[in-house]
Design an enzyme around this catalytic site. Structure first.
Site, mmCIF file in Angstrom:
data_model
loop_
_atom_site.group_PDB
_atom_site.id
_atom_site.type_symbol
_atom_site.label_atom_id
_atom_site.label_comp_id
_atom_site.label_asym_id
_atom_site.label_seq_id
_atom_site.Cartn_x
_atom_site.Cartn_y
_atom_site.Cartn_z
ATOM 1 N N HIS A 30 0.810 -1.231 0.000
ATOM 2 C CA HIS A 30 0.000 0.000 0.000
ATOM 3 C C HIS A 30 0.844 1.282 0.000
ATOM 4 O O HIS A 30 0.736 2.148 0.855
ATOM 5 C CB HIS A 30 -1.085 0.010 1.081
ATOM 6 C CG HIS A 30 -0.678 -0.324 2.486
ATOM 7 N ND1 HIS A 30 0.282 0.362 3.169
ATOM 8 C CD2 HIS A 30 -1.128 -1.269 3.339
ATOM 9 C CE1 HIS A 30 0.397 -0.140 4.388
ATOM 10 N NE2 HIS A 30 -0.437 -1.133 4.509
ATOM 11 N N HIS A 84 -4.181 -9.497 14.599
ATOM 12 C CA HIS A 84 -4.315 -8.301 13.758
ATOM 13 C C HIS A 84 -5.117 -8.679 12.513
ATOM 14 O O HIS A 84 -4.805 -9.670 11.845
ATOM 15 C CB HIS A 84 -2.914 -7.803 13.390
ATOM 16 C CG HIS A 84 -2.876 -6.565 12.552
ATOM 17 N ND1 HIS A 84 -3.902 -5.645 12.514
ATOM 18 C CD2 HIS A 84 -1.920 -6.089 11.702
ATOM 19 C CE1 HIS A 84 -3.567 -4.665 11.690
ATOM 20 N NE2 HIS A 84 -2.380 -4.915 11.181
ATOM 21 N N GLU A 86 -5.550 -7.028 9.629
ATOM 22 C CA GLU A 86 -5.195 -6.556 8.276
ATOM 23 C C GLU A 86 -4.985 -7.770 7.363
ATOM 24 O O GLU A 86 -4.549 -8.845 7.809
ATOM 25 C CB GLU A 86 -3.940 -5.660 8.320
ATOM 26 C CG GLU A 86 -3.766 -4.911 7.007
ATOM 27 C CD GLU A 86 -2.804 -3.714 7.076
ATOM 28 O OE1 GLU A 86 -2.184 -3.479 8.128
ATOM 29 O OE2 GLU A 86 -2.691 -3.010 6.042
ATOM 30 N N ASP A 88 -2.978 -8.922 5.240
ATOM 31 C CA ASP A 88 -1.740 -9.704 5.110
ATOM 32 C C ASP A 88 -1.646 -10.777 6.193
ATOM 33 O O ASP A 88 -0.837 -11.696 6.089
ATOM 34 C CB ASP A 88 -0.485 -8.812 5.093
ATOM 35 C CG ASP A 88 -0.467 -7.759 6.177
ATOM 36 O OD1 ASP A 88 -1.535 -7.339 6.636
ATOM 37 O OD2 ASP A 88 0.630 -7.339 6.569
ATOM 38 N N HIS A 150 -0.983 -1.149 14.852
ATOM 39 C CA HIS A 150 -1.252 0.136 14.270
ATOM 40 C C HIS A 150 -2.677 0.282 13.778
ATOM 41 O O HIS A 150 -3.020 1.267 13.110
ATOM 42 C CB HIS A 150 -0.258 0.414 13.118
ATOM 43 C CG HIS A 150 -0.475 -0.471 11.905
ATOM 44 N ND1 HIS A 150 -0.735 0.062 10.670
ATOM 45 C CD2 HIS A 150 -0.513 -1.792 11.749
ATOM 46 C CE1 HIS A 150 -0.891 -0.937 9.795
ATOM 47 N NE2 HIS A 150 -0.758 -2.053 10.434
ATOM 48 N N ASP A 169 2.419 -6.610 14.015
ATOM 49 C CA ASP A 169 3.280 -5.769 13.167
ATOM 50 C C ASP A 169 4.437 -5.101 13.930
ATOM 51 O O ASP A 169 5.448 -4.726 13.318
ATOM 52 C CB ASP A 169 2.450 -4.671 12.493
ATOM 53 C CG ASP A 169 1.670 -5.190 11.295
ATOM 54 O OD1 ASP A 169 2.035 -6.233 10.727
ATOM 55 O OD2 ASP A 169 0.683 -4.531 10.915
ATOM 56 N N TYR A 197 10.463 0.289 8.210
ATOM 57 C CA TYR A 197 9.127 -0.176 8.620
ATOM 58 C C TYR A 197 8.506 0.819 9.615
ATOM 59 O O TYR A 197 7.344 1.209 9.485
ATOM 60 C CB TYR A 197 9.229 -1.574 9.250
ATOM 61 C CG TYR A 197 7.881 -2.215 9.410
ATOM 62 C CD1 TYR A 197 7.327 -2.973 8.389
ATOM 63 C CD2 TYR A 197 7.128 -2.022 10.566
ATOM 64 C CE1 TYR A 197 6.066 -3.535 8.517
ATOM 65 C CE2 TYR A 197 5.875 -2.577 10.711
ATOM 66 C CZ TYR A 197 5.358 -3.342 9.673
ATOM 67 O OH TYR A 197 4.098 -3.884 9.804
ATOM 68 N N HIS A 230 6.102 -9.862 10.640
ATOM 69 C CA HIS A 230 6.921 -9.683 9.428
ATOM 70 C C HIS A 230 8.393 -9.746 9.825
ATOM 71 O O HIS A 230 8.786 -9.172 10.848
ATOM 72 C CB HIS A 230 6.693 -8.308 8.780
ATOM 73 C CG HIS A 230 5.297 -8.059 8.311
ATOM 74 N ND1 HIS A 230 4.753 -8.668 7.211
ATOM 75 C CD2 HIS A 230 4.333 -7.239 8.796
ATOM 76 C CE1 HIS A 230 3.516 -8.245 7.031
ATOM 77 N NE2 HIS A 230 3.229 -7.377 7.990
HETATM 78 FE FE1 FEO Z 1 -0.925 -4.140 9.645
HETATM 79 FE FE2 FEO Z 1 1.231 -6.524 8.574
HETATM 80 O O1 FEO Z 1 -0.416 -5.647 8.716
#
Ligand code: FEO
Length: 406
Positions: A30, A84, A86, A88, A150, A169, A197, A230
């Site tokens: 994104h 989380h 999101e 991903d 986040h 994250d 990041y 990640h």
């Molecule tokens: Fe906020 Fe890795 O997604």
């Protein structure tokens, strides 16, 4: 070799395995340029009850299931925990749930809402509260709400007996690698990608992060392992990333300026170089980022803890260069609070709106302008001297700001 045999889990401890996916191809997250790819980390916890912590991006479902199957029959998963929502980390979550049929799925209260808003499923997701524990039989998971780190749904899960924090994250980085542990990767690469990041994803939430770090210190949870969603898992190098976060979260300005600009016929480029020389001559570090050759996410990384932002654009059709509009819109959203002073410059042919527009951008970012310089078409020696002077003024203004906050 079939797909189901292609991937193996990586042992984190006797009770915890990494079962995520490596995305060697992704280059755009994104708007953030992920030039080294990324990983979507998911973890399997083997108590008497088996828990899966987070899932992966939808196209990587088979990789996740394959890695789980290298340790246990995926059908033996009892609990799925979503730290989380999101995509991903949740993209294939309900497909996995359909396949493994766990007893329960857990998320924070906001996570329950976020998962519903994404997937519109009737599958029950149980909300867990701050401090609530889940008995896994021989292992205990404690949930910590980390709202706005986040996303509103974000939470950590702490595995007490293993002294291990699943931090979604936070403390992560976009870095595809076969190595799963920070100890296997050079510090310079870890620092650069972790900073990128933070600068591009977490910077707007720095006040929240500062409070969370204090809260973690007060809780006094022993931390031997930090397992983000990640990049590599932190073991012995855990204190290093915590120390970075303490510093980044403070968003204190340093004696560094970034000069971000684009150019049409090299006039604004020459002006940028003169501004930078002025800044440097006044004993301030400076980094030049022509946005023709630097991605917006590299601009954001350079701005992390920088004290000054100087921006330049020629006037194009009564506006600024579209590349500058892109970079500035992105940077504004990231709210780098360390940027306290700056300036603007640019060349023009006949109308010269760019300077006013750039000044407005600085104002919207809460950055005080130390001055501006414009050139008609091509800057001559006098204008270039003014540009050097602008650089000196910016460096002096920054020094005064740094003194005031000491
Ligand atoms: Fe906020 Fe890795 O997604």
């Amino acid at each position: 070799m079939t797909n189901s045999q292609a991937f193996s889990a990586v042992r984190i401890s006797d009770k915890v395995y990494w079962v995520g996916a490596i995305d060697w191809n992704v280059r755009n997250f994104h708007g953030y340029q992920t030039q080294r790819g990324t990983t979507y980390n998911a973890f399997l916890v083997l108590g008497q009850k088996v828990a899966l912590l987070d899932a992966v991006k939808a196209p990587f479902k088979q990789e996740l299931l394959s890695r789980i199957a290298s340790v246990i029959d995926p059908g033996k998963i009892d609990y799925v925990i979503s730290n989380h929502a999101e995509l991903d980390h949740s993209g294939c979550l309900f497909d996995v749930v359909d396949e493994v049929k766990p007893e329960k799925v857990f998320a924070s209260a906001m996570g329950v809402k976020a998962l519903q808003a994404h997937f519109h499923r009737s599958t029950e997701v149980t909300a867990v509260k701050e401090g609530e524990t889940l008995d896994l039989g021989g292992l205990t998971a404690t949930f910590l709400e980390t709202r706005m780190l986040h996303w509103p749904d974000s939470m950590f899960t702490y595995l007490n007996e293993e002294k291990l924090l699943f931090s979604q994250d936070a403390f992560g980085m976009h870095l595809a690698s076969v190595e799963r542990f920070a100890e296997q990767i050079d510090d310079a690469l870890l620092d650069a990608e972790a900073a990128k990041y933070y600068a591009n994803i977490l910077a707007p939430f720095s006040p929240v992060i500062g409070k969370l770090l204090t809260r973690m210190e007060k809780l006094g949870l022993p931390l031997e392992t930090i397992a983000p969603d990640h990049g590599p898992v932190w073991g012995r190098k855990g204190p290093r990333i915590l120390e970075h976060y303490r510093r980044w979260a403070q968003q204190k300005p340093t004696n560094k300026a970034v000069v971000v600009y684009d150019t049409m016929w090299n006039s604004t480029d020459v002006m940028a170089r003169a501004v930078a020389e002025g800044i440097s001559s006044a004993d301030c570090r400076v980094e030049l980022l022509p946005v023709g050759g630097n991605h917006r996410s590299d601009v954001a990384t350079a701005a992390l803890n920088a004290g000054a932002l100087v921006i330049g654009s020629p006037t194009l059709n009564g506006g600024i260069m579209p590349t500058m509009a892109d970079a500035l819109s992105y940077l504004k959203g990231l709210k780098h609070r360390s940027l306290v002073t700056g300036g603007v410059f640019g060349s023009y042919g006949w109308s010269g709106e760019s300077l006013k527009l750039l000044e407005a951008q600085l104002g919207e970012m809460g950055i005080e302008s130390a001055g501006s310089v414009k050139a008609t078409f091509v800057p001559g020696p006098e204008v270039l001297a003014e540009c050097r002077g602008l650089g000196v003024k910016v460096a002096e203004a920054l020094r005064a700001k740094l003194k005031a906050v000491q």
